[in-house]
Design an enzyme around this catalytic site. Structure first.
Site, PDB file in Angstrom:
ATOM      1  N   GLY A 262     -23.232 -29.685  39.922  1.00  0.00           N
ATOM      2  CA  GLY A 262     -22.392 -30.373  39.358  1.00  0.00           C
ATOM      3  C   GLY A 262     -21.178 -30.078  39.206  1.00  0.00           C
TER       4      GLY A 262
ATOM      5  N   GLY B 138     -19.000 -29.247  41.563  1.00  0.00           N
ATOM      6  CA  GLY B 138     -18.047 -29.153  42.651  1.00  0.00           C
ATOM      7  C   GLY B 138     -18.281 -27.792  43.649  1.00  0.00           C
TER       8      GLY B 138
ATOM      9  CG  ASP C   7     -17.615 -33.852  43.501  1.00  0.00           C
ATOM     10  OD1 ASP C   7     -17.847 -34.692  42.620  1.00  0.00           O
ATOM     11  OD2 ASP C   7     -19.010 -33.265  43.533  1.00  0.00           O
TER      12      ASP C   7
HETATM   13  C1  MEV Z   1     -21.363 -35.851  41.669  1.00  0.00           C
HETATM   14  O1  MEV Z   1     -20.247 -34.775  41.000  1.00  0.00           O
HETATM   15  C2  MEV Z   1     -20.989 -37.172  40.922  1.00  0.00           C
HETATM   16  C3  MEV Z   1     -22.080 -38.360  41.079  1.00  0.00           C
HETATM   17  O2  MEV Z   1     -21.138 -39.467  40.743  1.00  0.00           O
HETATM   18  C4  MEV Z   1     -22.221 -38.430  42.954  1.00  0.00           C
HETATM   19  C5  MEV Z   1     -20.851 -38.936  43.433  1.00  0.00           C
HETATM   20  O3  MEV Z   1     -20.078 -39.633  42.876  1.00  0.00           O
HETATM   21  O4  MEV Z   1     -20.886 -38.873  44.842  1.00  0.00           O
HETATM   22  C6  MEV Z   1     -23.189 -37.825  40.589  1.00  0.00           C
END
Ligand code: MEV
Length: 316
Positions: free
Chosen positions: A101, A103, A148
């Protein structure tokens, strides 16, 4: 210019508030994370295009599914440039832990598109970078909000609403974020799709919780702009409880979040897709960050970083 080598780089990102809710049109706050980065190197090599990264080292077109987003993006860029998919090698080096998570997938896409652009000596606008990263992210994440790519592409703190022009905002907080990698891979794609199914089954509660996450992101933006650490910390705590209720946390992340709070963090939550991955904790100063970071490592975190919320620099 001789086509010999192209180098591209891209930073990681941290979602401060609003992950998951951003997919449903709510605002989110995201920060570039310069403590970690991805570099892509393109160099001449006869024959079919080769890829060399931690997951795989062989011909690009035979890469496993996890790299499908990247390979489709490379094919698209090469075609758009009127070039052939042969005669070069892509090597990727990254300090962004993958699938946490933070990036990594968007950074790999952006670093690679930037390297290709240099290698072929072609123009690549900011819009093009976001577009090409989007091609890859759609395959990797299914239904990404685009947050992202936008944050990593622009290297600015963003108040992001899907489909709206990107708004940067100033970090004016006298505080630090402690980022802790659980050491376990997150499952963004699965978390996003199972959350969608859950909301379909529980529309009233689901939509209400998503809206609450959006309200907390709006409140957090004001807190960041007005140097209100406690307000932000409480909003982070509330956001984590909601994300947990929505099924995107897990016992390991809850344990790290709980430990950070117990050791004196002003707030803590998961960051990014969840179900593994990383957490962030808000702390008053670097000393608290170091102390709490050491405790989180004792509790199983693989790595920690300290992020200065005044200037966005890593302070390790
Ligand atoms: C992923 O970094 C963030 C989420 O909100 C998915 C997205 O926004 O595409 C979980």
């Amino acid at each position: 210019m001789e086509k010999n080598i192209g180098v591209g780089r891209a930073l990681g990102k941290i979602i401060l508030m609003g992950e998951h809710a951003v997919v449903y049109g709510q605002p989110a706050l995201a920060l570039p994370f310069p403590a970690v980065e991805t570099k892509a190197f393109i160099s001449k090599r006869p024959g079919p295009v080769q890829l060399d990264c931690i997951y795989y080292k062989d011909e690009l077109v035979k890469a496993p599914d996890i790299l499908l987003g990247l390979s489709e993006m490379v094919k698209g860029i090469v075609e758009a440039y009127g070039e052939k998919l042969e005669g070069f090698e892509i090597r990727i080096e990254s300090t962004i832990p993958p699938e946490r998570g933070l990036g990594s997938s968007a950074a790999v896409a952006l670093a690679t598109s930037r390297a290709l652009y240099k290698y072929f000596n072609k123009p690549l606008s900011y819009e093009d970078q976001i577009k090409w990263a989007g091609v890859s992210e759609k395959i990797v994440h299914g239904n990404p909000s685009g947050i992202d790519s936008a944050t990593i592409g622009g290297e600015e703190a963003l108040y992001y609403i899907k489909g709206q022009p990107f708004q940067s905002f100033e970090m004016k907080l006298d505080g630090y974020l402690l980022v802790a990698d659980s050491g376990r891979k997150g499952q963004t794609k699965e978390a996003v799709s199972s959350l969608r199914a859950w909301i379909e089954d529980n529309p009233v509660e689901g939509e209400g919780l998503i809206k609450e996450l959006g309200d907390l992101a709006r409140l957090s933006k004001e807190a960041v702009e007005n140097n209100q650490l406690e307000v932000l910390g409480q909003a982070m705590n509330q956001a984590h409880e909601i994300l947990d209720r929505l099924g995107v946390s897990d016992p390991g992340l809850n344990q790290l979040v709980g430990q950070a709070r117990k050791e004196g963090a002003l707030g803590a939550k998961l960051t990014g897709g969840g179900r593994g991955g990383a957490i962030i904790a808000l702390v008053k100063n670097k000393e608290d960050g170091l102390k709490i970071g050491a405790k989180l490592k004792d509790a199983g975190a693989r790595n920690t970083w300290i992020y200065n919320l005044r200037d966005g620099k890593d302070d390790k």
